[in-house]
Design a protein around this motif. Sequence first.
Motif, PDB file in Angstrom:
ATOM      1  N   LEU A  92      14.745 -21.374 -16.691  1.00 12.82           N
ATOM      2  CA  LEU A  92      14.212 -20.026 -16.431  1.00 12.82           C
ATOM      3  C   LEU A  92      12.753 -19.898 -16.891  1.00 12.82           C
ATOM      4  O   LEU A  92      11.912 -19.311 -16.196  1.00 12.82           O
ATOM      5  N   PHE A  93      12.451 -20.476 -18.069  1.00 10.72           N
ATOM      6  CA  PHE A  93      11.076 -20.433 -18.567  1.00 10.72           C
ATOM      7  C   PHE A  93      10.137 -21.231 -17.655  1.00 10.72           C
ATOM      8  O   PHE A  93       9.029 -20.785 -17.341  1.00 10.72           O
ATOM      9  N   VAL A  94      10.587 -22.412 -17.217  1.00  7.61           N
ATOM     10  CA  VAL A  94       9.767 -23.252 -16.323  1.00  7.61           C
ATOM     11  C   VAL A  94       9.538 -22.545 -14.991  1.00  7.61           C
ATOM     12  O   VAL A  94       8.435 -22.569 -14.429  1.00  7.61           O
ATOM     13  N   THR A  95      10.619 -21.894 -14.457  1.00  5.36           N
ATOM     14  CA  THR A  95      10.489 -21.150 -13.196  1.00  5.36           C
ATOM     15  C   THR A  95       9.445 -20.040 -13.330  1.00  5.36           C
ATOM     16  O   THR A  95       8.570 -19.867 -12.470  1.00  5.36           O
ATOM     17  N   ILE A 120       3.025  -9.422  -7.333  1.00  3.77           N
ATOM     18  CA  ILE A 120       4.456  -9.751  -7.123  1.00  3.77           C
ATOM     19  C   ILE A 120       4.834 -10.986  -7.930  1.00  3.77           C
ATOM     20  O   ILE A 120       5.884 -11.024  -8.589  1.00  3.77           O
ATOM     21  N   LYS A 121       3.969 -11.998  -7.893  1.00 10.03           N
ATOM     22  CA  LYS A 121       4.252 -13.236  -8.645  1.00 10.03           C
ATOM     23  C   LYS A 121       4.333 -12.963 -10.146  1.00 10.03           C
ATOM     24  O   LYS A 121       5.201 -13.496 -10.834  1.00 10.03           O
ATOM     25  N   ILE A 122       3.419 -12.116 -10.632  1.00  6.59           N
ATOM     26  CA  ILE A 122       3.439 -11.787 -12.066  1.00  6.59           C
ATOM     27  C   ILE A 122       4.716 -11.034 -12.424  1.00  6.59           C
ATOM     28  O   ILE A 122       5.357 -11.319 -13.447  1.00  6.59           O
ATOM     29  N   ILE A 123       5.112 -10.069 -11.571  1.00  5.80           N
ATOM     30  CA  ILE A 123       6.341  -9.288 -11.833  1.00  5.80           C
ATOM     31  C   ILE A 123       7.566 -10.196 -11.838  1.00  5.80           C
ATOM     32  O   ILE A 123       8.425 -10.116 -12.733  1.00  5.80           O
ATOM     33  N   LEU A 124       7.656 -11.101 -10.849  1.00  8.50           N
ATOM     34  CA  LEU A 124       8.789 -12.041 -10.799  1.00  8.50           C
ATOM     35  C   LEU A 124       8.772 -12.955 -12.023  1.00  8.50           C
ATOM     36  O   LEU A 124       9.827 -13.239 -12.615  1.00  8.50           O
ATOM     37  N   GLY A 125       7.550 -13.406 -12.385  1.00  7.18           N
ATOM     38  CA  GLY A 125       7.419 -14.271 -13.558  1.00  7.18           C
ATOM     39  C   GLY A 125       7.899 -13.578 -14.821  1.00  7.18           C
ATOM     40  O   GLY A 125       8.607 -14.171 -15.646  1.00  7.18           O
ATOM     41  N   ILE A 126       7.514 -12.283 -14.962  1.00  7.14           N
ATOM     42  CA  ILE A 126       7.966 -11.503 -16.135  1.00  7.14           C
ATOM     43  C   ILE A 126       9.488 -11.355 -16.116  1.00  7.14           C
ATOM     44  O   ILE A 126      10.148 -11.428 -17.165  1.00  7.14           O
ATOM     45  N   GLY A 127      10.046 -11.183 -14.896  1.00  2.93           N
ATOM     46  CA  GLY A 127      11.506 -11.055 -14.766  1.00  2.93           C
ATOM     47  C   GLY A 127      12.230 -12.289 -15.250  1.00  2.93           C
ATOM     48  O   GLY A 127      13.155 -12.199 -16.080  1.00  2.93           O
ATOM     49  N   PHE A 128      11.834 -13.452 -14.738  1.00  3.62           N
ATOM     50  CA  PHE A 128      12.466 -14.718 -15.160  1.00  3.62           C
ATOM     51  C   PHE A 128      12.241 -14.991 -16.648  1.00  3.62           C
ATOM     52  O   PHE A 128      13.093 -15.554 -17.325  1.00  3.62           O
TER      53      PHE A 128
END
Length: 814
Positions: free
Chosen positions: A232-235, A207-215
């Motif tokens: 957005l990149f930092v998030t 989930i964290k990876i998917i959210l990270g890819i989204g942001f």
Amino acid sequence: MNKQELVLEGLDCANCAAKIEHRVSKLEGVSFANLNFATKTLLIETDKEGSIDELIKKTITIVNKLEPDVIVKPKEKTVKINKNENISILLDGLNCANCAAKIERATNNLEGVNEANLDFVSKRLIIKTDNKIDHNYIFTKVKDIVNKLEPDVKVTLVKKLELRKSKAIMEKKEDGHDISHNEEHDHGHDHSHSHESSGEGLRSEIIKIILGIGFFSIPLIFDFSPTVELILFVTSYLLVGGEIVLRAFKNIIRGQVFDENFLMTIATLGAFAVKEYPEAVAVMIFYQIGELFQGLAVNRSRKSIADLMDIRPDYANLKRGEEFVTVSPEEVEIGDIIMIKPGEKFPLDGIITEGSSMVDTSALTGESVPRNVGKGDEVLGGFINKSGLIYAEVKREFGESTVSKILDLVQNAGAKKAPTEKFITKFARYYTPVVVIVAAILALLPPLILEGATFSEWVYRALVFLVISCPCALVVSIPLGFFGGIGSASKNGILVKGGNYLEALNNVETIVFDKTGTLTKGVFNVTEVYSEKNISKEELVEYAAYAESFSNHPIATSIISYFNRDIDESRIDNYEEISGYGIKVSVDNKNILAGNKKLMDKYRIGIKEISSVGTVVHLAIDGNYAGYIIISDEVKEDSKDAIKGLKSVGVKNTVMLTGDNKAVADRVAAELGLDKVYSELLPQNKVEKLEEIDKAKSQKGKVIFVGDGINDAPVLARADIGIAMGGLGSDAAIEAADVVIMTDEPSKIVSAINIAKRTRSIVWQNIIFALGVKVVVLMLGAFGIATMWEAVFADVGVTLLAVLNSMRVLKIKS
């Protein structure tokens, strides 16, 4: 010598494992330390009395400093338990594997608890305690632990442990599943209690990876102001890599610098510093995805290796009174009667008292064809009953059983590292710091001496260097390769006691065989009896049988079998066995000599010339020659193919050493196509001959001695590699040799060499591939051609591919 084995639960960093092993081995008082990364087991040996507890404390300190999330606990040992010391607690509603691990861990830390095991499948917590501890007190403490961690779980004390356990096992069997309460520990699986290893933790990471890819994707697709893009990149970066950054800073505070967390943190933060925001985040995302797949591949590899030796029996049907109850194999005693139903594993070694069946022995011997067994036959734990109902009397406790010793041998085989493993471990220790120093020089020196060079450009190149520098591909895949090779050999009925012996099998130059029981069947039959005129053949055989009645030698048993009457021991006096010669004994006040030509020569007794081929036992009565008995042995059907096979895999010399007479030895050697034969040797002469052969070998060549593992212990120990033949159920064979062939087939030696060659091939593929890719990307990075994308592939991607390649070892067939 004091030994202690520690399990390092949650240890997933191979580089850290190498550092832990190195630091523990340097502790004062430690004579030997080995960390098997595949089983997460640290073996410590000390020759100082009373120092082991202090060494364990220091070891825990080292582990906590290098890997604070790793839990250190002593490896469980199979112990005989009193049935009254067991507590069984049912945890109804327990669905979180991670929480189950925490409950088990907390319970093990309770005072008075010797051992606690939580079976997540049956939701049952089995606790072994001291007799003096109140069970209600333990139950209350466990209830408090469970309520704190999982308040919705219902905690129930099970009164009738054995009946309920039996029911649980039967229910699992009806569902077509197998149940094993100690499966992970006993097969070398890791009790990985880390967050990442549980199903919930895996989902969380994904989930964290998917959210990270989204942001990460939003600012690449849409136009935003530089500030919003940076946010957005930092998030995205914090979502995916925040845990790594936090871990890196904690490690730096503890003085632990050169690990993957530090390298990835410095590389990605450096990319932020030179304003390569998308690349910094993308590299962290790619790295985490790679780590995720790498972890899954490593765990899969470990599981596959463990599954190769999935021979531990789960339960025993023990006779109590007139009924049978289902208990743990550890609870069964010598002399107990057990029942084995069709489809069940034999839980312990025993003798069949009733019934007959076909049994599958492949898990122990590698034999694909089932064998027939019936009343009076010996059966071993790990065999599988294929057809009939069997009752057996137990001959060994579980801790002393063949299956228990095999499991222990295979699981601890990793302690004896192959030279390649040792080299890579040492190489990895220096490789990373060297690359980091080169990276620092690369960042600072060119901008100072090259015209037009900028710090940002060369810092970026140095960061690429840093990402590549972790040697995990080698440190993880190579031990897995050797461990897999050992597991694969075990599945084929070949027990190899360490990676060092597996690697040494690649360089076999000369194989020296014992004859009896190794190349021949060792089943002797009397084929000729000759007596002088003053004595009948029946009398000669009778005296010979009495003379040999105290010997276990196959020749002696064949004469006694041929005599086929009871021996009256009161007629025997002054029995003396003369090693390498024969027997001197008094029977009915007559002095009897029974043995070979050397014995007759020693007592100056003239003998008759014999043209027949076979082992000759001469007899003399009161100093006069009485006659001889010829005993013949058959060559194994497998032996000729084995010698041909050995020649085909590159073995230069095949030699036979035997105490048998020259005529018999020459006949066997000619039949099999052996290069050399040495006959009429005493036990000490065998060692001398082996030393002569050893001196004649090349510098890298190895000499193997193959014997029965009982009478040949000195020669087995002297050879570069000692192989015990027909070691099934023989404690002496398993103890004496470096490699144990679990069947009587010499051709298994060819299989062992083939497995060794295949293992070495895969290991070297990994070394060349990993180092090759790293060197190429390092060079490209230094010239500014390779980016961090290539660098991450050179690190994580190469590790993943190397681990997957190591798994091919498991596919090796005999």
